[in-house]
Scaffold this motif. Structure first.
Motif, PDB file in Angstrom:
ATOM      1  N   VAL A 123     -15.021  44.992  45.059  1.00 19.61           N
ATOM      2  CA  VAL A 123     -14.175  45.815  44.191  1.00 19.61           C
ATOM      3  C   VAL A 123     -12.699  45.481  44.365  1.00 19.61           C
ATOM      4  O   VAL A 123     -11.836  46.161  43.822  1.00 19.61           O
ATOM      5  CB  VAL A 123     -14.406  47.329  44.389  1.00 19.61           C
ATOM      6  N   SER A 124     -12.397  44.441  45.111  1.00 21.45           N
ATOM      7  CA  SER A 124     -11.007  44.007  45.245  1.00 21.45           C
ATOM      8  C   SER A 124     -10.490  43.520  43.893  1.00 21.45           C
ATOM      9  O   SER A 124     -11.252  43.011  43.073  1.00 21.45           O
ATOM     10  CB  SER A 124     -10.895  42.869  46.262  1.00 21.45           C
ATOM     11  N   ALA A 184     -18.624  52.337  35.686  1.00 15.41           N
ATOM     12  CA  ALA A 184     -19.325  51.065  35.766  1.00 15.41           C
ATOM     13  C   ALA A 184     -20.468  51.208  36.770  1.00 15.41           C
ATOM     14  O   ALA A 184     -20.336  51.899  37.787  1.00 15.41           O
ATOM     15  CB  ALA A 184     -18.356  49.969  36.213  1.00 15.41           C
ATOM     16  N   ASP A 185     -21.561  50.556  36.503  1.00 15.06           N
ATOM     17  CA  ASP A 185     -22.744  50.700  37.361  1.00 15.06           C
ATOM     18  C   ASP A 185     -22.460  50.454  38.840  1.00 15.06           C
ATOM     19  O   ASP A 185     -22.955  51.204  39.700  1.00 15.06           O
ATOM     20  CB  ASP A 185     -23.862  49.774  36.876  1.00 15.06           C
ATOM     21  N   ALA A 206     -13.815  53.065  35.460  1.00 13.40           N
ATOM     22  CA  ALA A 206     -14.133  54.440  35.119  1.00 13.40           C
ATOM     23  C   ALA A 206     -13.228  54.892  33.983  1.00 13.40           C
ATOM     24  O   ALA A 206     -12.137  54.348  33.792  1.00 13.40           O
ATOM     25  CB  ALA A 206     -13.957  55.366  36.325  1.00 13.40           C
ATOM     26  N   ALA A 207     -13.695  55.878  33.248  1.00 16.38           N
ATOM     27  CA  ALA A 207     -12.905  56.436  32.155  1.00 16.38           C
ATOM     28  C   ALA A 207     -13.198  57.920  32.051  1.00 16.38           C
ATOM     29  O   ALA A 207     -14.265  58.396  32.475  1.00 16.38           O
ATOM     30  CB  ALA A 207     -13.218  55.725  30.841  1.00 16.38           C
ATOM     31  N   ILE A 208     -12.233  58.634  31.487  1.00 14.07           N
ATOM     32  CA  ILE A 208     -12.381  60.074  31.330  1.00 14.07           C
ATOM     33  C   ILE A 208     -11.812  60.480  29.990  1.00 14.07           C
ATOM     34  O   ILE A 208     -10.755  59.992  29.580  1.00 14.07           O
ATOM     35  CB  ILE A 208     -11.693  60.823  32.502  1.00 14.07           C
ATOM     36  N   SER A 209     -12.506  61.358  29.313  1.00 12.09           N
ATOM     37  CA  SER A 209     -12.085  61.773  27.980  1.00 12.09           C
ATOM     38  C   SER A 209     -10.931  62.755  28.057  1.00 12.09           C
ATOM     39  O   SER A 209     -10.670  63.367  29.085  1.00 12.09           O
ATOM     40  CB  SER A 209     -13.260  62.408  27.235  1.00 12.09           C
ATOM     41  N   ASP A 248     -22.560  50.697  24.809  1.00 13.72           N
ATOM     42  CA  ASP A 248     -23.626  50.316  25.738  1.00 13.72           C
ATOM     43  C   ASP A 248     -23.274  50.651  27.187  1.00 13.72           C
ATOM     44  O   ASP A 248     -23.506  49.858  28.092  1.00 13.72           O
ATOM     45  CB  ASP A 248     -23.930  48.815  25.621  1.00 13.72           C
ATOM     46  N   GLY A 249     -22.678  51.816  27.369  1.00 15.66           N
ATOM     47  CA  GLY A 249     -22.410  52.286  28.720  1.00 15.66           C
ATOM     48  C   GLY A 249     -21.185  51.708  29.383  1.00 15.66           C
ATOM     49  O   GLY A 249     -20.896  52.035  30.539  1.00 15.66           O
TER      50      GLY A 249
END
Length: 130
Positions: A90-91, A61-62, A49-52, A109-110
């Motif tokens: 997710v480990s 991520a999907d 995940a990312a945040i501006s 591309d997302g």
């Protein structure tokens, strides 16, 4: 120069929740886009995940959409990753990263390329027990 320290990792049962924290020092991060990355054994580091730094833009991520939430508290110079409904896939080691001052989320591309981040923490291990 930004120093990042992750915390909150550990062993968690599948289906449960965990919250990671990333505390920054050296400068305020209110002008830095931030990200969480995961690296599983033998695999490349990939964005979770990312945040501006402005506008509250987020990227996920999907596989974690709808279950993970990234947030930031600039007053505490800290970002978080709330992980719900955890699955064993997710480990891995979770890394916090920061983009240079005033840079947007490096998106393509997302997804978000780790090469676009300039500062990294040491990581915290998350293990999900099935």
């Amino acid at each position: 120069q930004v120093q990042l320290v992750e915390s909150g990792g550990g062993l968690v049962q599948a289906g449960n929740s965990l919250r990671l924290s990333c505390a920054a020092s050296g400068q305020t991060i209110n002008r830095n886009s931030m990200g969480w990355f995961r690296q599983a054994p033998g695999k490349e580091r990939e964005v979770v995940a990312a945040i501006s730094w402005v506008g509250g833009v987020t990227l996920y991520a999907d596989p974690v959409k709808g279950r993970f939430t990234i947030s930031r508290d600039d007053a505490k110079n800290t970002i978080y990753l709330q992980m719900n409904g955890m699955k064993d896939e997710v480990s891995g080691i979770y890394y916090c990263a920061a983009v240079r001052d005033y840079g947007p989320i490096p998106e393509n591309d997302g997804t978000s390329d780790s090469r676009g981040y300039d500062y990294w923490g040491q990581g915290t291990l998350v293990t999900v027990k099935a």
